[in-house]
Scaffold this motif. Structure first.
Motif, PDB file in Angstrom:
ATOM      1  N   VAL A  47      15.245  77.651 -78.685  1.00 44.30           N
ATOM      2  CA  VAL A  47      16.194  77.017 -77.781  1.00 44.30           C
ATOM      3  C   VAL A  47      17.242  76.376 -78.681  1.00 44.30           C
ATOM      4  N   ILE A  48      18.482  76.777 -78.497  1.00 48.50           N
ATOM      5  CA  ILE A  48      19.576  76.336 -79.346  1.00 48.50           C
ATOM      6  C   ILE A  48      20.500  75.409 -78.556  1.00 48.50           C
ATOM      7  N   ASP A  49      20.851  74.279 -79.158  1.00 44.55           N
ATOM      8  CA  ASP A  49      21.853  73.382 -78.608  1.00 44.55           C
ATOM      9  C   ASP A  49      23.209  74.038 -78.865  1.00 44.55           C
ATOM     10  N   THR A  50      23.954  74.322 -77.808  1.00 39.07           N
ATOM     11  CA  THR A  50      25.195  75.077 -77.971  1.00 39.07           C
ATOM     12  C   THR A  50      26.296  74.257 -78.640  1.00 39.07           C
ATOM     13  N   PHE A  80      24.068  89.795 -82.445  1.00 39.34           N
ATOM     14  CA  PHE A  80      23.770  90.049 -81.039  1.00 39.34           C
ATOM     15  C   PHE A  80      23.892  88.820 -80.144  1.00 39.34           C
ATOM     16  N   TYR A  81      24.094  87.635 -80.704  1.00 37.81           N
ATOM     17  CA  TYR A  81      24.096  86.406 -79.900  1.00 37.81           C
ATOM     18  C   TYR A  81      25.165  86.410 -78.807  1.00 37.81           C
ATOM     19  N   SER A  82      26.256  87.105 -79.037  1.00 36.56           N
ATOM     20  CA  SER A  82      27.333  87.123 -78.035  1.00 36.56           C
ATOM     21  C   SER A  82      26.898  87.798 -76.738  1.00 36.56           C
ATOM     22  N   VAL A  83      25.796  88.530 -76.781  1.00 33.47           N
ATOM     23  CA  VAL A  83      25.307  89.234 -75.594  1.00 33.47           C
ATOM     24  C   VAL A  83      24.524  88.295 -74.664  1.00 33.47           C
ATOM     25  N   VAL A  84      23.943  87.236 -75.210  1.00 33.93           N
ATOM     26  CA  VAL A  84      23.061  86.366 -74.415  1.00 33.93           C
ATOM     27  C   VAL A  84      23.700  85.914 -73.106  1.00 33.93           C
ATOM     28  N   PRO A  85      24.955  85.456 -73.085  1.00 35.60           N
ATOM     29  CA  PRO A  85      25.525  85.036 -71.795  1.00 35.60           C
ATOM     30  C   PRO A  85      25.577  86.150 -70.749  1.00 35.60           C
ATOM     31  N   HIS A  86      25.516  87.396 -71.185  1.00 33.91           N
ATOM     32  CA  HIS A  86      25.589  88.535 -70.265  1.00 33.91           C
ATOM     33  C   HIS A  86      24.212  89.082 -69.885  1.00 33.91           C
ATOM     34  N   MET A  87      23.182  88.567 -70.537  1.00 33.83           N
ATOM     35  CA  MET A  87      21.814  89.020 -70.242  1.00 33.83           C
ATOM     36  C   MET A  87      21.314  88.331 -68.980  1.00 33.83           C
ATOM     37  N   GLU A  88      20.495  89.034 -68.233  1.00 35.49           N
ATOM     38  CA  GLU A  88      19.845  88.434 -67.072  1.00 35.49           C
ATOM     39  C   GLU A  88      18.607  87.688 -67.544  1.00 35.49           C
ATOM     40  N   LEU A  89      18.333  86.536 -66.941  1.00 35.79           N
ATOM     41  CA  LEU A  89      17.119  85.806 -67.276  1.00 35.79           C
ATOM     42  C   LEU A  89      15.902  86.669 -66.978  1.00 35.79           C
ATOM     43  N   ASP A  90      14.924  86.607 -67.855  1.00 39.44           N
ATOM     44  CA  ASP A  90      13.620  87.262 -67.673  1.00 39.44           C
ATOM     45  C   ASP A  90      13.639  88.783 -67.737  1.00 39.44           C
ATOM     46  N   VAL A  91      14.756  89.378 -68.116  1.00 36.26           N
ATOM     47  CA  VAL A  91      14.853  90.839 -68.163  1.00 36.26           C
ATOM     48  C   VAL A  91      14.921  91.274 -69.630  1.00 36.26           C
ATOM     49  N   PRO A  92      13.827  91.843 -70.142  1.00 36.32           N
ATOM     50  CA  PRO A  92      13.828  92.268 -71.541  1.00 36.32           C
ATOM     51  C   PRO A  92      14.789  93.428 -71.778  1.00 36.32           C
ATOM     52  N   LYS A 135      19.957  79.800 -70.039  1.00 43.80           N
ATOM     53  CA  LYS A 135      21.400  79.929 -70.249  1.00 43.80           C
ATOM     54  C   LYS A 135      22.061  78.761 -69.530  1.00 43.80           C
ATOM     55  N   ARG A 136      22.295  77.710 -70.272  1.00 47.00           N
ATOM     56  CA  ARG A 136      22.947  76.523 -69.731  1.00 47.00           C
ATOM     57  C   ARG A 136      24.160  76.222 -70.595  1.00 47.00           C
ATOM     58  N   PRO A 137      25.070  75.422 -70.090  1.00 46.44           N
ATOM     59  CA  PRO A 137      26.217  75.073 -70.936  1.00 46.44           C
ATOM     60  C   PRO A 137      25.803  74.386 -72.243  1.00 46.44           C
ATOM     61  N   THR A 138      24.709  73.639 -72.225  1.00 48.19           N
ATOM     62  CA  THR A 138      24.308  72.896 -73.422  1.00 48.19           C
ATOM     63  C   THR A 138      23.171  73.539 -74.205  1.00 48.19           C
ATOM     64  N   ARG A 139      22.514  74.562 -73.636  1.00 49.25           N
ATOM     65  CA  ARG A 139      21.376  75.183 -74.300  1.00 49.25           C
ATOM     66  C   ARG A 139      21.272  76.665 -73.974  1.00 49.25           C
ATOM     67  N   VAL A 140      20.796  77.389 -74.976  1.00 53.14           N
ATOM     68  CA  VAL A 140      20.495  78.810 -74.798  1.00 53.14           C
ATOM     69  C   VAL A 140      19.109  79.035 -75.387  1.00 53.14           C
ATOM     70  N   GLY A 141      18.256  79.731 -74.654  1.00 50.96           N
ATOM     71  CA  GLY A 141      16.921  80.017 -75.155  1.00 50.96           C
ATOM     72  C   GLY A 141      16.589  81.488 -75.030  1.00 50.96           C
ATOM     73  N   THR A 142      15.926  82.018 -76.056  1.00 51.15           N
ATOM     74  CA  THR A 142      15.531  83.425 -76.022  1.00 51.15           C
ATOM     75  C   THR A 142      14.136  83.604 -76.618  1.00 51.15           C
TER      76      THR A 142
END
Length: 184
Positions: A47-50, A80-92, A135-142
């Motif tokens: 989980v990354i603090d954006t 690949f990090y730029s893709v995270v905002p376009h990924m659906e939650l829970d979809v590998p 995927k939140r404005p303040t955090r991203v987790g993968t």
């Protein structure tokens, strides 16, 4: 179609995932179970603090000699990090899904990258299951489960199996993150 082993493994892994909420030290063993379930070689959750671009939470499973350079020398170079905002939650998704999302030339750019040449290839790594957990404005987790080059290709059934597990990991990570924020 699920095998008998998969049907019995998944509930045990889900139980372990939720146990990690109360005891964060269990994540490494739980990632080991998740990695085995997906026939993976390495597994990581972060989980990354954006704002600060620093990890609020990070745990991994696998050979420390393989993971250490990734964390210290190459993490910032993962393209690949730029893709995270376009990924659906829970979809590998797999590396091929990343290539599709990032467009023409991404596969070759990845193969030519320093991380692929100096870390992926020498460690005989190949593909991965990558799941957006937050995927939140303040955090991203993968969560990422990396496979070995000798492993057979990831199948759609395996992607579906990891997809069944993903919402549980997301919930556990989200609840843990809320508890941590409350304590601060």
């Amino acid at each position: 179609m699920q095998t008998v082993a998969e049907r019995t493994q998944l509930p045990q892994i889900v139980e372990s995932v939720y146990d990690c909420i109360a005891d964060q030290t269990r994540w490494r063993d739980t990632l080991h179970q998740i990695s085995r379930f997906a026939d993976g070689h390495l597994a990581m959750i972060a989980v990354i603090d954006t704002a600060s671009r620093c990890a609020r939470f990070s745990v991994s499973y696998g050979d420390e000699q393989v993971l250490r350079p990734l964390m210290s020398d190459y993490a910032a170079e993962v393209p690949f990090y730029s893709v995270v905002p376009h990924m659906e939650l829970d979809v590998p998704i797999t590396v091929d899904g990343i290539y599709e999302m990032q467009g023409p030339g991404m596969r070759q750019a990845w193969l030519d990258s320093r991380i692929a040449r100096e870390w992926v290839a020498p460690n005989h790594l190949d593909d991965f299951f990558w799941v957006a957990l937050m995927k939140r404005p303040t955090r991203v987790g993968t969560m990422m489960i990396v496979t070995h080059k000798d492993r057979r290709a990831i199948t759609s059934d395996e992607i579906a199996q990891v997809g069944l597990l993903a919402p549980h990991v997301r919930r556990a990570i989200t609840i843990s993150d809320l508890f941590e924020a409350e304590q601060q």
